[in-house]
Design a protein around this motif. Structure first.
Motif, mmCIF file in Angstrom:
data_model
loop_
_atom_site.group_PDB
_atom_site.id
_atom_site.type_symbol
_atom_site.label_atom_id
_atom_site.label_comp_id
_atom_site.label_asym_id
_atom_site.label_seq_id
_atom_site.Cartn_x
_atom_site.Cartn_y
_atom_site.Cartn_z
ATOM 1 N N ILE A 277 0.817 -1.215 0.000
ATOM 2 C CA ILE A 277 0.000 0.000 0.000
ATOM 3 C C ILE A 277 0.851 1.265 0.000
ATOM 4 O O ILE A 277 0.520 2.243 -0.679
ATOM 5 N N ILE A 278 1.961 1.274 0.739
ATOM 6 C CA ILE A 278 2.721 2.519 0.912
ATOM 7 C C ILE A 278 3.793 2.733 -0.153
ATOM 8 O O ILE A 278 4.383 3.822 -0.222
ATOM 9 N N LEU A 279 4.039 1.753 -1.009
ATOM 10 C CA LEU A 279 5.112 1.878 -1.999
ATOM 11 C C LEU A 279 4.894 3.061 -2.949
ATOM 12 O O LEU A 279 5.752 3.941 -3.084
ATOM 13 N N ALA A 280 3.733 3.093 -3.623
ATOM 14 C CA ALA A 280 3.479 4.154 -4.609
ATOM 15 C C ALA A 280 3.373 5.545 -3.983
ATOM 16 O O ALA A 280 3.912 6.509 -4.541
ATOM 17 N N PRO A 281 2.684 5.714 -2.843
ATOM 18 C CA PRO A 281 2.659 7.045 -2.238
ATOM 19 C C PRO A 281 4.055 7.600 -1.940
ATOM 20 O O PRO A 281 4.285 8.806 -2.052
ATOM 21 N N GLU B 120 -1.674 7.127 6.730
ATOM 22 C CA GLU B 120 -2.835 7.162 5.832
ATOM 23 C C GLU B 120 -3.277 5.745 5.477
ATOM 24 O O GLU B 120 -4.476 5.454 5.400
ATOM 25 N N ALA B 121 -2.297 4.871 5.234
ATOM 26 C CA ALA B 121 -2.614 3.485 4.876
ATOM 27 C C ALA B 121 -3.387 2.795 5.999
ATOM 28 O O ALA B 121 -4.356 2.075 5.749
ATOM 29 N N GLN B 122 -2.972 3.033 7.243
ATOM 30 C CA GLN B 122 -3.637 2.379 8.372
ATOM 31 C C GLN B 122 -5.092 2.822 8.484
ATOM 32 O O GLN B 122 -5.978 2.012 8.778
ATOM 33 N N GLU B 123 -5.343 4.108 8.217
ATOM 34 C CA GLU B 123 -6.718 4.600 8.259
ATOM 35 C C GLU B 123 -7.587 3.884 7.216
ATOM 36 O O GLU B 123 -8.732 3.502 7.492
ATOM 37 N N LEU B 124 -7.026 3.692 6.027
ATOM 38 C CA LEU B 124 -7.762 3.009 4.959
ATOM 39 C C LEU B 124 -7.931 1.527 5.267
ATOM 40 O O LEU B 124 -8.987 0.936 5.012
ATOM 41 N N ILE B 125 -6.885 0.924 5.819
ATOM 42 C CA ILE B 125 -6.935 -0.491 6.207
ATOM 43 C C ILE B 125 -8.057 -0.721 7.216
ATOM 44 O O ILE B 125 -8.825 -1.683 7.108
ATOM 45 N N ASP B 126 -8.145 0.171 8.176
ATOM 46 C CA ASP B 126 -9.191 0.032 9.202
ATOM 47 C C ASP B 126 -10.585 0.204 8.585
ATOM 48 O O ASP B 126 -11.521 -0.532 8.945
ATOM 49 N N LYS B 127 -10.720 1.151 7.654
ATOM 50 C CA LYS B 127 -12.022 1.408 7.029
ATOM 51 C C LYS B 127 -12.509 0.203 6.234
ATOM 52 O O LYS B 127 -13.706 -0.070 6.167
ATOM 53 N N LEU B 128 -11.572 -0.499 5.586
ATOM 54 C CA LEU B 128 -11.962 -1.616 4.732
ATOM 55 C C LEU B 128 -11.803 -2.969 5.424
ATOM 56 O O LEU B 128 -11.666 -4.006 4.782
ATOM 57 N N ASP B 129 -11.819 -2.931 6.760
ATOM 58 C CA ASP B 129 -11.880 -4.158 7.563
ATOM 59 C C ASP B 129 -10.699 -5.095 7.291
ATOM 60 O O ASP B 129 -10.868 -6.308 7.158
ATOM 61 N N LEU B 130 -9.510 -4.516 7.223
ATOM 62 C CA LEU B 130 -8.295 -5.321 7.027
ATOM 63 C C LEU B 130 -7.356 -5.213 8.225
ATOM 64 O O LEU B 130 -6.204 -5.651 8.149
ATOM 65 N N GLU C 121 -1.895 -6.326 8.215
ATOM 66 C CA GLU C 121 -0.834 -5.454 7.695
ATOM 67 C C GLU C 121 0.462 -6.191 7.380
ATOM 68 O O GLU C 121 1.162 -5.851 6.424
ATOM 69 N N SER C 122 0.806 -7.203 8.182
ATOM 70 C CA SER C 122 2.095 -7.889 8.030
ATOM 71 C C SER C 122 2.004 -9.165 7.197
ATOM 72 O O SER C 122 3.009 -9.860 7.015
ATOM 73 N N LEU C 123 0.809 -9.465 6.706
ATOM 74 C CA LEU C 123 0.649 -10.680 5.899
ATOM 75 C C LEU C 123 1.086 -10.432 4.458
ATOM 76 O O LEU C 123 1.103 -9.297 3.973
ATOM 77 N N TYR C 124 1.432 -11.529 3.784
ATOM 78 C CA TYR C 124 1.788 -11.469 2.365
ATOM 79 C C TYR C 124 0.574 -11.887 1.539
ATOM 80 O O TYR C 124 -0.324 -12.572 2.047
ATOM 81 N N PRO C 125 0.518 -11.492 0.254
ATOM 82 C CA PRO C 125 -0.662 -11.794 -0.565
ATOM 83 C C PRO C 125 -1.082 -13.263 -0.552
ATOM 84 O O PRO C 125 -2.278 -13.555 -0.538
ATOM 85 N N ALA D 146 -4.959 4.973 -1.666
ATOM 86 C CA ALA D 146 -3.813 5.639 -1.045
ATOM 87 C C ALA D 146 -3.174 6.667 -1.972
ATOM 88 O O ALA D 146 -2.424 7.538 -1.518
ATOM 89 N N MET D 147 -3.479 6.585 -3.261
ATOM 90 C CA MET D 147 -2.946 7.540 -4.232
ATOM 91 C C MET D 147 -3.873 8.741 -4.449
ATOM 92 O O MET D 147 -3.617 9.591 -5.290
#
Length: 212
Positions: A94-98, A112-122, A126-130, A148-149
């Protein structure tokens, strides 16, 4: 308002898109539907700057834009296969492109990423891989990465193709929630029922046939 005017695109002499026009008002959701081979994904790739059209204009709020210009990053895309980097965690994806494009500090991007992560129930992912995520979770990470962009427009390429009906319904809810946040969205899909569920209007595209 976002407009596409007289868009044309051919591959190896074969016309895929011919003089296509479309428009979507601010905060609206436009679904683009059609069968395989109708040029839906090619259209999306042109709109997002991943493919260079042969001719045509892209107009946002009355001004012509170049979607392929990274300094004009106003259009985000959520790919059909999610497009997550397998060697990066959810947060790193999430934070790479910003950091690279918007030149944000790591701390600012993470906040900013954490705020979005929380909003979308994730929260907690944060530390998991795809590979450790379900299809629905990967879809939400891809949406967070796009948000995030700070795009003015988000485009989705077949957002429900790999999801079961319950997860498809969840994605539809996310798209409708983003509409309430004043984000204009384009949804490319072959699923007419999903298109009608989320869209303010639907544009049907058909495979181009050369005149005999």
């Amino acid at each position: 308002m976002f407009q596409v005017s007289k868009l044309n695109k051919s591959f190896q002499g074969k016309t895929i898109i011919k003089d296509m026009d479309l428009s979507v008002d601010d905060d609206e959701i436009l679904s683009i539907v059609g069968p395989s081979g109708a040029g839906k994904t090619t259209l999306l790739r042109c709109i997002t700057g991943l493919e260079q059209p042969d001719s045509g204009k892209f107009i946002l709020d009355g001004k012509e834009i170049d979607p392929s210009d990274p300094t004009q990053s106003v259009i985000g895309v959520v790919f059909q296969d999610f497009g997550l980097f397998p060697n990066l965690t959810v947060m790193e994806n999430i934070i790479l492109a910003p950091q690279l494009v918007l030149k944000k500090s790591k701390d600012e991007a993470k906040k900013e990423a954490q705020e979005l992560i929380d909003k979308l129930d994730l929260t907690g992912k944060e530390s998991l891989y795809p590979y450790q995520l379900s299809g629905g979770q990967k879809q939400r990470v891809a949406i967070v990465r796009t948000l995030a962009m700070h795009p003015k427009i988000i485009c989705y390429d077949e957002p429900t193709s790999a999801l079961d009906p319950k997860l498809s319904e969840e994605v539809g809810k996310i798209i409708l929630d983003l509409k309430q946040q004043k984000i204009t969205q384009l949804v490319v899909t072959h699923d007419m029922s999903f298109a009608q569920q989320v869209a303010d209007k639907v544009k049907e595209v058909k495979p181009f046939k050369e005149e005999e």
